[in-house]
Write an enzyme that holds these catalytic residues in place. Sequence first.
Site: not given
Length: 266
Positions: A1-3
Amino acid sequence: MCRHLGYLGPPRTLGSLIFEGEYSLEHQSYAPRMTQGNLLNADGFGAGWYHRDRPVRFRRARPIWADPSFREIADVMETTCAVAAIRSATVGFPVDESCAQPFRTGAGSDGAQGDDPGPGRLFSHNGKVEGFAGIEGKLRELAGDLARIPDARAPVDSALLFALAARLWREGGTLGGALAEVVRTVTALAPGRYNLLAADGAALAATTWGDCLFVRQRPRTGRGERRFEEVWISSEPLDEDPDWRPVPDRSLVTADLMSGVRITPL
């Protein structure tokens, strides 16, 4: 979930911030260790940094490993403050450059002059708004005219969280105080994951709400005005350095080079 990650300290190249380390941000684009529900962060990337107090960005709607030209630029661009992010698009939102973060406002941002009288700010959201369609109208109402600034018009849930933060900054909110208020506001409307990150060139702020975050700070050696040499905030540790510390969930992180990292419950 994105970084995402934030950096504050002595001048460093973007390349060293994004590509160095066994578990660098680039590495997390194809082999994240702590992400939830996805194996890749390949739906775009962005880097924002400060040049003469102005926030400058480079964004693309492609995997970071597929852009050798950015790597070449990053290896020669130096900054003392940066925010960078890699994206895994939530279902229902497009893979589009306008959705890549960080977003920005103020101090020469495209079309946003006057919307935020303070310093230029960079913003990133790692997470998702559950049931976004059901609260989109309310978020637009809360953001007011700031929902019309360029980055707030991106077709992604994060854009309206950014617009709300921009409104709070315009009204005099602090860098971290605005992020905390955004989280309190949106969690009263919808569940989700709300790890936010912001910078203003002299400080960093972040929240944890549903996803992991780590901090690292290095004391300044010798005498000097600043007490800390550098501060890092990152979704995942970039290497095996034992100085990385996990941030408890539902926390606000504020950091600068005078006081270092401060963590308070949300």
